[in-house]
Write an enzyme that holds these catalytic residues in place. Structure first.
Site, short mmCIF file in Angstrom:
data_model
loop_
_atom_site.label_atom_id
_atom_site.label_comp_id
_atom_site.label_asym_id
_atom_site.label_seq_id
_atom_site.Cartn_x
_atom_site.Cartn_y
_atom_site.Cartn_z
N ASP A 8 30.66 39.14 45.87
CA ASP A 8 31.34 38.53 47.04
C ASP A 8 30.45 38.70 48.28
O ASP A 8 30.78 39.42 49.20
CB ASP A 8 32.72 39.20 47.26
N HIS A 237 26.61 50.96 48.58
CA HIS A 237 27.61 50.67 47.53
C HIS A 237 27.08 49.79 46.39
O HIS A 237 26.93 50.24 45.26
CB HIS A 237 28.82 49.96 48.16
C1 BDR Z 1 32.73 47.44 48.52
O1 BDR Z 1 33.51 46.63 49.39
C2 BDR Z 1 32.73 45.62 49.95
O2 BDR Z 1 32.93 45.57 51.34
C3 BDR Z 1 31.30 45.92 49.63
O3 BDR Z 1 30.55 44.74 49.43
C4 BDR Z 1 31.39 46.75 48.38
O4 BDR Z 1 31.39 45.94 47.22
C5 BDR Z 1 32.65 48.85 49.09
O5 BDR Z 1 33.93 49.43 49.14
CA CA Z 2 30.64 43.60 47.29
#
Ligand code: BDR
Ligand code: CA
Length: 302
Positions: A8, A237
């Site tokens: 995403d 992340h």
């Molecule tokens: C996740 O949430 C999204 O905002 C980031 O892309 C990542 O996949 C982190 O909690």
């Molecule tokens: Ca993400």
């Protein structure tokens, strides 16, 4: 490693795609898209744009537009920007999405590569739940599913309990965790152990590959958000899911049957399941932060 990233995009998604695109041991087979940081339409547009920016000629397949059970929601723009790419305006890629939907593309590639395909969902895990529903052989056909999401023994980031990807489609996550597929969870327990600060983005930009300058530009927006919540750097992340898929030895993992809470104030929480029948997942609970930083930065020398 043959890889599909389900994404995403999203600033850290862009970092993850760049890492995979540049890594000599990763063959990126395609991108599939999902709502989360942006809508699915924006995610598909951004994925096409990022693929072009990184000289990748790969299919981009558009995914589900809403969670499995919960109603659709409007993305929050303060973390990744209005269009998902920080301060950048809406990009205009020249390519178009695959005629296959994300779940169909995932099933087809898993069948083609028979036990060799790794899938890294780095947004809400809805497309993977659909793929498991579409083809009962999908879980046997893939090598493993390594997802970024969840928070087992640490606080959530969108509620005291829930990490964002898990929160946005807890039913899909619980379905995947109950499916018996080979699943590894890369959650906030580890992804907040590796923070990138301004100096780190400068370092990425100073390396050989010109994509670093672009990523630094995206990082400016992401860092401002993290500063606003009192953190000096942003969590690594999404790249950490790719790194965990390729280098599992850089992580300490425990085999734990997991479930996702789907109702009430703890909705989206990932916790230890009491079920005797649930197949355990591998859960990353610790990591070698220096080695992870090393592999991440070194990729931009290519
Ligand atoms: C996740 O949430 C999204 O905002 C980031 O892309 C990542 O996949 C982190 O909690
Ligand atoms: Ca993400």
């Amino acid at each position: 490693m043959k890889l599909i990233i389900d994404t995403d995009p999203g600033i850290d998604d862009a970092l993850a795609i760049a890492y995979a695109a540049l890594h000599p041991d990763i063959e990126l087979v395609g991108l599939t898209t999902i709502f989360g940081n942006v809508t699915t339409a924006q995610a598909t547009r951004n994925a096409l744009y990022l693929a072009e920016k990184m000289n990748l000629s790969i299919p981009v397949a558009s995914g589900a537009e809403k969670p499995l059970v919960l109603p659709p929601f409007a993305p929050k723009t303060q973390v990744h920007g209005l269009e998902g790419l920080g301060h950048l305006p809406a990009p205009a890629p020249v390519g178009t999405a695959s005629s296959l939907a994300a779940a169909e593309f995932l099933c087809k590639m898993a069948e083609r590569y028979q036990g060799e395909l790794v899938v890294c969902p780095i947004g809400p895990i809805t497309n993977i739940a659909h793929a498991l529903q579409l083809d009962t052989n999908f879980s046997q056909n893939v090598d493993k599913i390594v997802f970024m999401g969840g928070a087992l023994d640490v606080r959530g980031n969108v509620s005291p309990y829930a990490e964002a990807n898990a929160f946005h489609d807890p039913h899909a996550l619980d379905f995947v965790l109950a499916s018996g597929a080979d699943v590894t969870m890369v959650g906030l327990d580890v992804t907040l152990q590796v923070l990138l600060d301004e100096q780190d983005f400068n370092q990425i930009a100073s390396r050989k590959n010109p994509i670093g300058g672009f990523l630094k530009e995206l990082g400016r927006f992401y860092l401002d958000f993290y500063k606003s919540i009192g953190l000096s750097g942003c969590g690594l992340h999404d790249p950490m899911a790719i790194i965990a898929a390729l280098y599992p030895d850089l992580f300490t993992m425990e085999s734990i049957p997991l479930e996702a809470i789907t109702e009430g104030e703890a909705s989206g929480r990932t916790c230890r399941s009491q079920s005797k029948t649930r197949t355990p997942s591998l859960v990353t609970l610790g990591c070698d932060t220096e080695a992870i930083r090393d592999t991440f930065f070194s990729i931009f020398d290519r």
